[in-house]
Scaffold this active site. Structure first.
Site, short mmCIF file in Angstrom:
data_model
loop_
_atom_site.label_atom_id
_atom_site.label_comp_id
_atom_site.label_asym_id
_atom_site.label_seq_id
_atom_site.Cartn_x
_atom_site.Cartn_y
_atom_site.Cartn_z
N ARG A 18 -1.86 1.49 -11.58
CA ARG A 18 -0.59 0.96 -10.68
C ARG A 18 0.70 1.01 -11.16
NH1 ARG A 18 -4.91 0.01 -8.58
NH2 ARG A 18 -5.94 -1.60 -7.94
N CYS A 46 -0.69 1.31 -5.30
CA CYS A 46 -1.64 1.88 -6.74
C CYS A 46 -1.37 3.44 -7.07
CB CYS A 46 -3.12 2.42 -5.69
SG CYS A 46 -3.31 0.47 -5.14
N HIS A 62 0.81 -1.07 0.07
CA HIS A 62 -0.10 -0.18 0.01
C HIS A 62 0.99 1.24 -0.20
CE1 HIS A 62 -3.99 -1.62 0.47
NE2 HIS A 62 -3.24 -2.33 1.30
#
Length: 235
Positions: free
Chosen positions: A148, A139, A79
């Site tokens: 991405r 992301c 993340h």
């Protein structure tokens, strides 16, 4: 020294050969490696798996890919803005920057070779490219799930061999892979979207009722012959 003799019919002694202990294969949720990227100042544990639970704990390793330091395309996801945001500044990596891994097989160094931005469904980045690389996935842009950000790095030196039984585990993971996108749990929990939508409707309803009430109050105050007081105007 007199030579040792063996009695006729006695068993011939055999030489003992030392065997290396079998290296453990990480299971889903187990620590698989340690990753260190000095350029962006992170040192984190890599967890086996890329499901929601694994990515909440840090960087996740794709079970269908080799382990860090092994031959092939090692794939990992993390993340950028939640759960410790391990890949928050992944876009700051440049060619030549080093990425270090420590596993049960030793320490390995990768050098960044490039980066690109792809769509979530571009699973081609996970395929074997005929070299020894690591593919880092996050992301893009920050606070968005639209695309991405991918960073590629090349292994420096010779790769480590597969661990005994690893090929079978990878084949099973590939067969049971539930993800049709490159990021697994990066997109978050689908079930969480419905509560968000419901609370959005509640907020909209509260806003509409507030607007309606204030319109009715203003009309009522204007209909009076006397000018409304300060308190009435505040209400």
């Amino acid at each position: 020294v007199a030579p040792t003799t063996t009695q006729p019919g006695a068993p011939v002694p055999t030489k003992q050969i030392a065997t290396k202990p079998r290296l453990p294969l990480p299971k889903i949720g187990d620590p698989a490696a340690q990753i260190s990227i000095p350029r962006i100042g992170i040192t984190r544990t890599v967890v086996e798996g890329i499901g929601l639970d694994q990515l909440k704990r840090g960087v996740g390793h794709y079970p269908t890919s080799p382990l860090p330091g092994q031959a092939g395309n090692v794939a990992m996801a993390g993340h950028r803005t939640t759960y410790g945001q391990p890949f928050h500044n992944i876009d700051k990596l440049s060619p030549g920057d080093q990425i270090f891994f420590t596993t049960v097989q030793g320490k390995f160094v990768y050098k960044v070779t490039g980066s690109e931005i792809v769509k979530p469904g571009d699973v081609a980045i996970l395929e074997d490219k005929g070299d020894n690389r690591v593919t880092l996935i996050a992301c893009h842009p920050k606070y968005s799930l639209k695309e991405r950000y991918i960073v590629y790095a090349e292994l420096q030196g010779e790769p480590a061999p597969p661990i005994a039984g690893q090929d079978k585990v990878r084949a099973a993971a590939d067969k049971n892979d539930p993800f049709a996108t490159v990021d697994g749990g990066l997109s978050g929990e689908p079930a969480a979207k419905w509560p968000t939508f419901a609370w959005g409707l509640v907020c909209a309803a509260v806003w509409f009722l507030t607007w309606l009430v204030q319109r009715l109050l203003r009309r009522r105050l204007r209909s009076n012959e006397e000018a409304p007081s300060r308190a009435q105007r505040l209400v």
